[in-house]
Scaffold this motif. Structure first.
Motif, mmCIF file in Angstrom:
data_model
loop_
_atom_site.group_PDB
_atom_site.id
_atom_site.type_symbol
_atom_site.label_atom_id
_atom_site.label_comp_id
_atom_site.label_asym_id
_atom_site.label_seq_id
_atom_site.Cartn_x
_atom_site.Cartn_y
_atom_site.Cartn_z
ATOM 1 N N ALA A 171 12.419 -0.655 -16.416
ATOM 2 C CA ALA A 171 11.591 -1.852 -16.602
ATOM 3 C C ALA A 171 10.916 -2.265 -15.289
ATOM 4 C CB ALA A 171 12.451 -3.002 -17.136
ATOM 5 N N PHE A 172 11.593 -2.012 -14.185
ATOM 6 C CA PHE A 172 11.033 -2.363 -12.868
ATOM 7 C C PHE A 172 10.261 -1.205 -12.242
ATOM 8 C CE2 PHE A 172 14.220 -5.596 -13.312
ATOM 9 C CZ PHE A 172 13.787 -6.664 -12.551
ATOM 10 N N ASP A 173 10.669 -0.015 -12.593
ATOM 11 C CA ASP A 173 10.191 1.160 -11.857
ATOM 12 C C ASP A 173 9.967 2.311 -12.841
ATOM 13 O OD1 ASP A 173 9.808 3.191 -9.996
ATOM 14 O OD2 ASP A 173 11.899 3.254 -9.337
ATOM 15 N N PRO A 174 8.882 2.231 -13.598
ATOM 16 C CA PRO A 174 8.675 3.210 -14.679
ATOM 17 C C PRO A 174 8.642 4.658 -14.191
ATOM 18 C CG PRO A 174 7.126 1.379 -14.870
ATOM 19 C CD PRO A 174 7.820 1.213 -13.553
ATOM 20 N N GLU A 230 5.320 -0.642 -8.295
ATOM 21 C CA GLU A 230 3.888 -0.443 -8.539
ATOM 22 C C GLU A 230 3.011 -1.143 -7.495
ATOM 23 O OE1 GLU A 230 3.936 -0.173 -13.358
ATOM 24 O OE2 GLU A 230 5.117 -1.737 -12.408
ATOM 25 N N GLY A 231 3.664 -1.734 -6.495
ATOM 26 C CA GLY A 231 2.915 -2.324 -5.392
ATOM 27 C C GLY A 231 2.511 -3.772 -5.587
ATOM 28 N N GLU A 232 3.019 -4.412 -6.634
ATOM 29 C CA GLU A 232 2.715 -5.831 -6.871
ATOM 30 C C GLU A 232 3.633 -6.696 -6.007
ATOM 31 O OE1 GLU A 232 0.668 -7.290 -9.158
ATOM 32 O OE2 GLU A 232 0.243 -5.766 -10.682
ATOM 33 N N LEU A 233 3.097 -7.781 -5.507
ATOM 34 C CA LEU A 233 3.923 -8.728 -4.746
ATOM 35 C C LEU A 233 4.320 -9.870 -5.674
ATOM 36 C CD1 LEU A 233 5.027 -9.557 -1.936
ATOM 37 C CD2 LEU A 233 2.921 -10.855 -1.623
ATOM 38 N N VAL A 234 5.624 -10.072 -5.848
ATOM 39 C CA VAL A 234 6.079 -11.143 -6.727
ATOM 40 C C VAL A 234 7.106 -12.019 -6.007
ATOM 41 C CG1 VAL A 234 5.684 -9.930 -8.903
ATOM 42 C CG2 VAL A 234 7.880 -9.660 -7.756
ATOM 43 N N THR A 235 7.151 -13.297 -6.420
ATOM 44 C CA THR A 235 8.199 -14.189 -5.927
ATOM 45 C C THR A 235 9.184 -14.385 -7.062
ATOM 46 O OG1 THR A 235 6.677 -15.299 -4.459
ATOM 47 C CG2 THR A 235 8.707 -16.469 -4.975
ATOM 48 N N ILE A 236 10.446 -14.141 -6.772
ATOM 49 C CA ILE A 236 11.482 -14.312 -7.781
ATOM 50 C C ILE A 236 12.359 -15.468 -7.348
ATOM 51 C CG2 ILE A 236 13.469 -13.194 -8.876
ATOM 52 C CD1 ILE A 236 11.935 -10.585 -8.705
ATOM 53 N N GLY A 237 12.492 -16.445 -8.247
ATOM 54 C CA GLY A 237 13.161 -17.687 -7.878
ATOM 55 C C GLY A 237 12.114 -18.663 -7.362
ATOM 56 N N SER A 238 12.556 -19.861 -6.951
ATOM 57 C CA SER A 238 11.629 -20.868 -6.429
ATOM 58 C C SER A 238 12.422 -21.741 -5.468
ATOM 59 C CB SER A 238 11.073 -21.710 -7.582
ATOM 60 O OG SER A 238 12.087 -22.594 -8.051
ATOM 61 N N ASP A 239 11.818 -22.849 -5.016
ATOM 62 C CA ASP A 239 12.568 -23.753 -4.151
ATOM 63 C C ASP A 239 13.534 -24.633 -4.938
ATOM 64 O OD1 ASP A 239 11.259 -22.666 -2.073
ATOM 65 O OD2 ASP A 239 9.935 -24.365 -1.673
ATOM 66 N N GLN A 269 0.830 -1.200 0.000
ATOM 67 C CA GLN A 269 0.000 0.000 0.000
ATOM 68 C C GLN A 269 0.875 1.264 0.000
ATOM 69 O OE1 GLN A 269 -3.062 -0.002 -0.621
ATOM 70 N NE2 GLN A 269 -3.612 2.128 -0.165
ATOM 71 N N VAL A 270 1.965 1.225 0.766
ATOM 72 C CA VAL A 270 2.906 2.354 0.779
ATOM 73 C C VAL A 270 3.434 2.592 -0.633
ATOM 74 C CG1 VAL A 270 5.217 3.084 1.545
ATOM 75 C CG2 VAL A 270 3.595 2.127 3.206
ATOM 76 N N MET A 271 3.814 1.507 -1.292
ATOM 77 C CA MET A 271 4.381 1.646 -2.642
ATOM 78 C C MET A 271 3.345 2.189 -3.621
ATOM 79 S SD MET A 271 7.463 0.965 -2.178
ATOM 80 C CE MET A 271 7.923 1.223 -3.881
ATOM 81 N N ARG A 272 2.118 1.726 -3.500
ATOM 82 C CA ARG A 272 1.084 2.205 -4.431
ATOM 83 C C ARG A 272 0.885 3.704 -4.293
ATOM 84 N NH1 ARG A 272 -2.203 -2.187 -2.489
ATOM 85 N NH2 ARG A 272 -1.591 -4.054 -3.646
ATOM 86 N N ILE A 273 0.856 4.141 -3.033
ATOM 87 C CA ILE A 273 0.638 5.575 -2.788
ATOM 88 C C ILE A 273 1.824 6.379 -3.327
ATOM 89 C CG2 ILE A 273 0.485 7.325 -0.951
ATOM 90 C CD1 ILE A 273 -1.141 5.221 0.668
ATOM 91 N N CYS A 274 3.030 5.917 -3.021
ATOM 92 C CA CYS A 274 4.219 6.661 -3.472
ATOM 93 C C CYS A 274 4.325 6.663 -4.985
ATOM 94 C CB CYS A 274 5.481 6.085 -2.837
ATOM 95 S SG CYS A 274 5.544 6.440 -1.066
ATOM 96 N N LEU A 280 5.634 -10.648 -13.479
ATOM 97 C CA LEU A 280 6.999 -10.959 -13.931
ATOM 98 C C LEU A 280 7.078 -11.007 -15.451
ATOM 99 C CD1 LEU A 280 8.278 -13.627 -11.373
ATOM 100 C CD2 LEU A 280 8.631 -11.163 -11.407
ATOM 101 N N LYS A 281 5.964 -11.399 -16.048
ATOM 102 C CA LYS A 281 5.899 -11.387 -17.512
ATOM 103 C C LYS A 281 6.074 -9.947 -18.008
ATOM 104 C CE LYS A 281 2.564 -12.387 -21.167
ATOM 105 N NZ LYS A 281 1.250 -12.962 -21.476
ATOM 106 N N THR A 282 5.339 -9.040 -17.384
ATOM 107 C CA THR A 282 5.426 -7.619 -17.766
ATOM 108 C C THR A 282 6.854 -7.105 -17.601
ATOM 109 O OG1 THR A 282 3.164 -7.338 -17.018
ATOM 110 C CG2 THR A 282 4.460 -5.328 -17.279
ATOM 111 N N ILE A 283 7.468 -7.420 -16.458
ATOM 112 C CA ILE A 283 8.839 -6.941 -16.219
ATOM 113 C C ILE A 283 9.793 -7.503 -17.271
ATOM 114 C CG2 ILE A 283 10.819 -7.168 -14.636
ATOM 115 C CD1 ILE A 283 8.815 -6.794 -12.317
ATOM 116 N N GLN A 284 9.650 -8.783 -17.601
ATOM 117 C CA GLN A 284 10.564 -9.376 -18.583
ATOM 118 C C GLN A 284 10.340 -8.817 -19.985
ATOM 119 O OE1 GLN A 284 11.714 -13.644 -17.955
ATOM 120 N NE2 GLN A 284 10.261 -13.512 -16.277
#
Lengths: 488, 355
Positions: free
Chosen positions: A450-453, A179-188, A61-66, B329-333
């Motif tokens: 690309a990450f932070d327009p 943009e306030g999206e929660l993503v997981t990068i990588g996996s187990d 929520q903080v990120m969305r507002i900012c 992640l699709k969008t970012i890539q």
């Protein structure tokens, strides 16, 4: 970075207080003060305000507002960074992750730990020790620094040559985007499909996202570790000894070098035990099974003697090992004791140029009229010259910074880089033009976008704005172009 | 050994001007991977862009042109008693280092020695604007700028042409031994991971055809002492076994008429419930399945096991063959792709249909 819409500090605070405990939305000068800098205290700036959320949903929520208002966000862990990467932005907020301090889970069979970003580096190994495991990267600030900050800086330590940096020891991260999206990068698993965003994120200095959870690999604690301390009467001989160990097929767990200034300072600080007359000192730690360590220690001792060591001492007990390391581990405070201030550089060089680079540093020391002591992660080429100065003496800080910039240029010219583990932050942003061309810097900016327009995450750090590059290059002693880029 | 960079750059600039697409190839040994090559692409061939640029054994650093075959690199390193510890699979005589990085391929030692991605120190990259850029370097530690070098691992050439790679290399182990014993599939995950949690010089853990194989490498004394302590008998042809696993030449892999799926999942996840032939490597973190299946079903099984799946070889390759990406992640890539290759010159649709 242009603000999309105007919002006052009070309005912003009010918005945050609607979903964050008001005590953790800080707006008063006195409480904001401790956030004005990180471990690199020469760079200070007061933030507009500080928020300390304690749920991931709040961070989102903080990120969305900012993002909506184009407010700069500086994420902060323990604030131990040494490049002013967590220095606040005057018109922005500091997003402290200090309340995310729980070890969520340790899986002894899978040898992994799931952590909130505010967990201290050392706390991971302390907890994992219950299962005979530990976490590899051990930056010297490990008592205080947090895993989130380690990811942001790709933190190293003394065991990198054998056990790698942060990037080699994390499995996945959970991250909130600009943009306030929660993503997981990588996996187990050990790798994931697509581009390696986990590598890209590691060491990105808070410019690509806000890490809210980290899963790390744990390693079995070695059966035994022993250290050999050797004194040499020249830097060149010590450097040759480092090469000799590696040429013999031994990969030490830690391999550290100190020059005579650092040896004397450390010896005074710990009250004796280091070879004060030596021009260079090596600490070579070998770990593994009992058999392996015995074999490698014998080889290392023989090699040091053969290559002209003036003294060789090997730890026989854990206490003795700690004692031999004590001087190296207290090198920074030891230097702090012989000088009002010191400035720690972090260039990395190919080891074969060590003697040359140290000789040149010594010359520069004379030119700038400032003393310098050198400690060196010799195994991986990461040099930490400590420039001694007095910030209260007029002009000395500026002279120190100029000296530091010359050292970094020297490192790049030797085929190395401006920072091995401390990061660029604000501190080394001018030196980025020494290492990179405008095309390369533009590529970095495009990755960031690309990450932070909107450009709200830690703006002004890590990669210099292209409009300043010409000025930085003009100030630099020699011109760097694509064709004369360093080869080493 | 040649440096054909000027021709490569010329071809990229020309393609950009003509609005053509480029299919980057090296030795051509990984053509079966990923999605099919777009028939409207021209070939950008790196097979002639070869040679060691710099090699300093004492620094443990090697810099080579991307088209250099693995066999050449390994021969050069072996002369100095060194090796690529990530054990790149040699999928053919001409397999190159560039293709290995683009596909992020590593062999049986991967959980202990790291992957090619872990050992990359720096690259030079020709981007879609024809700019030749240098990222990382020739030193172990370098945190200046973003880690664009490792970003290439698994990107399958979609971000540009890797022209040069600097890698960390390591000494060859003094001794290696393989222990083998019969084991039921239900016990093997627990067994491999328990062994991996011991502070012993383990560098391989594989299960196939009802047998578990553990490899020990390092100082001779340590390897022999561990072998004595652990169960299993010493396999005389150990080296051959691991070579076959590494290069996908083991009998399990040579039946090429059946689709081959690669599960990259939690090392401790229970075996996915799927009838058919399995080979477990990386102490459980890499599991190969041979058999027919639908991508969607496979993805569900992989996700339940904490990881991802790809259709490595064969099968229906008209759809996606890599585990689907979540929307964010699709969008970012896609944006990263645009940042490096704004005109989408390189390997269109090879990694994902949308890249």
């Amino acid at each position: 970075m242009a603000s999309k819409a105007r919002i006052s500090k009070l309005q912003l605070a009010e918005q945050f207080r609607a979903f964050i405990d008001p005590r953790f939305v800080i707006t008063d000068e006195e409480t904001l003060k401790p956030y004005e800098c990180d471990g690199m205290a020469t760079y200070c700036e007061m933030p507009m305000l500080v928020v300390l959320p304690d749920t991931v949903a709040q961070v989102q929520q903080v990120m969305r507002i900012c993002n909506q208002y184009g407010i700069p966000v500086v994420a902060r862990g323990a604030g131990t960074g040494l490049s002013a990467g967590a220095m606040p932005h005057r018109d922005g907020i500091v997003l402290s992750l200090a309340r995310f301090s729980r070890i969520l889970d340790i899986d002894p069979l899978a040898r992994t730990a799931r952590l909130q970003p505010g967990v201290r580096n050392l706390a991971i190994s302390e907890e994992a020790a219950k299962y005979g495991l530990y976490y590899g990267p051990d930056p010297s600030s490990q008592i205080a620094c947090s895993i989130g900050g380690n990811v942001a800086e790709n933190a190293g330590g003394v065991h990198c040559l054998k056990y790698g940096l942060t990037v080699h020891n994390i499995i996945s991260v959970e991250m909130v985007t600009a943009e306030g999206e929660l993503v997981t990068i990588g996996s187990d698993g050990l790798d994931s499909c697509g581009m390696d965003l986990l590598a890209l994120l590691t060491g990105s200095e808070g410019l690509l996202g806000v890490v809210t959870e980290v899963k790390v690999k744990l390693l079995p604690v070695p059966e035994v570790a022993r250290v050999v301390m050797a004194g040499f009467d020249s830097i060149q001989k010590a450097a040759d000894a480092v090469g000799g160990i590696i040429a013999n097929g031994i990969i030490p767990a830690g391999l550290e070098m100190m020059d005579s200034h650092a040896i004397v300072a450390a010896d005074d600080f710990i009250g004796g035990g280091y070879p004060r007359e030596a021009k260079a000192l090596l600490l070579c730690e070998v770990d593994g099974t009992e058999e392996e360590v015995d074999e490698h220690i014998a080889q290392t001792e023989a090699l040091f003697h053969e290559l002209g060591a003036t003294s060789v001492r090997t730890s026989r007990t854990e206490e003795e090992r700690a004692l031999l390391w004590k001087g190296r581990k207290s090198a920074f405070p030891a230097v702090g004791k012989i000088s009002p201030d010191y400035y720690c550089m972090d260039g990395t060089i190919p080891r074969r140029h060590l003697a040359h680079v140290l000789t040149e540093i010594e010359k520069l020391s004379g030119q700038f009229g400032l003393r310098v002591a050198n400690v060196f992660h010799a195994g991986d080429g990461n040099l930490h010259p400590l420039i001694l100065f007095d910030a209260n003496a007029p002009g000395e800080l500026e002279r120190t910074e100029a000296f530091g910039a010359s050292i970094l240029r020297l490192c790049v010219e030797a085929g190395g880089c401006i920072t091995g583990e401390h990061g660029v932050g604000v501190e080394k942003i001018r030196q980025m033009v020494v290492q990179f061309t405008d095309e390369e810097l533009r590529q970095f900016h495009d990755v960031k976008t690309a990450f932070d327009p909107v450009g709200i995450l830690n703006p002004g750090k890590n990669v210099p704005a292209l409009k300043f590059c010409q000025e930085y290059r003009a100030l630099a002693p020699t011109q760097h172009t694509q064709t004369d880029a360093p080869h080493g | 050994m040649a440096d054909i960079f000027p021709q490569l750059q010329e071809q990229v600039l020309q393609a950009r001007e003509d609005g053509r697409k480029l299919n980057i190839i090296g030795g051509g040994t990984k053509a079966f991977m990923g999605r099919p090559v777009d028939p409207n692409t021209d070939i950008l061939n790196l097979a002639e862009h070869t040679g060691v640029v710099e090699y300093h054994p004492v620094e443990l650093v090697l810099t080579v042109r991307a088209g250099t075959p693995l066999r050449e690199i390994e021969a050069t390193l072996a002369e100095q008693g060194q090796a690529l510890h990530f054990e790149p699979p040699r999928l053919g005589e001409n397999a190159t280092i560039g293709g290995t990085l683009a596909c992020n391929l590593s062999g049986p030692a991967r959980p202990w020695a790291g992957s090619i991605r872990d050992q990359v120190l720096g690259i030079r990259l020709l981007n879609g604007k024809g700019e030749h850029l240098r990222f990382g370097g020739q030193v172990m530690k370098n945190v200046a700028g973003y880690d664009v070098s490792r970003l290439q691992a698994g990107a399958m050439g979609t971000l540009g042409v890797i022209t040069e790679i600097s890698l960390k290399v390591m000494p060859q182990p003094a001794a290696t031994l393989t222990l083998v014993q019969d084991m039921a599939p239900g016990e093997v995950i627990q067994y491999m991971n328990s062994r991996a949690a011991e502070p012993k010089p383990i560098t391989g853990a594989c299960w196939v055809d009802g047998k578990v194989y553990l490899r020990l490498s390092g100082a001779r004394s340590a390897v022999e002492a561990t072998a004595e302590k652990w169960s299993g008998k010493i396999l005389e042809q150990g080296e051959q076994f691991w070579q076959q696993i590494r290069d996908l030449q083991h009998g399990f892999f040579t039946a090429t008429n059946v689709p081959l799926w690669r599960f990259s999942i939690s090392a401790t996840a229970p075996q996915p419930k799927l009838e058919g032939e399995w080979l477990i490597d990386w102490a459980g973190a890499q599991r190969w399945y041979r058999g027919e299946g639908q991508m969607m079903e496979m993805e569900a099984l992989a996700a339940a096991a904490g990881g991802q799946v790809s259709l490595f070889r064969g099968g229906d390759r008209s759809g996606e063959v890599m585990h689907r990406q979540p929307e964010a992640l699709k969008t970012i890539q896609q944006r990263i792709k645009n940042a490096f290759d704004p005109d989408h010159l390189f390997n269109p649709g090879r990694l994902y249909s949308w890249l």
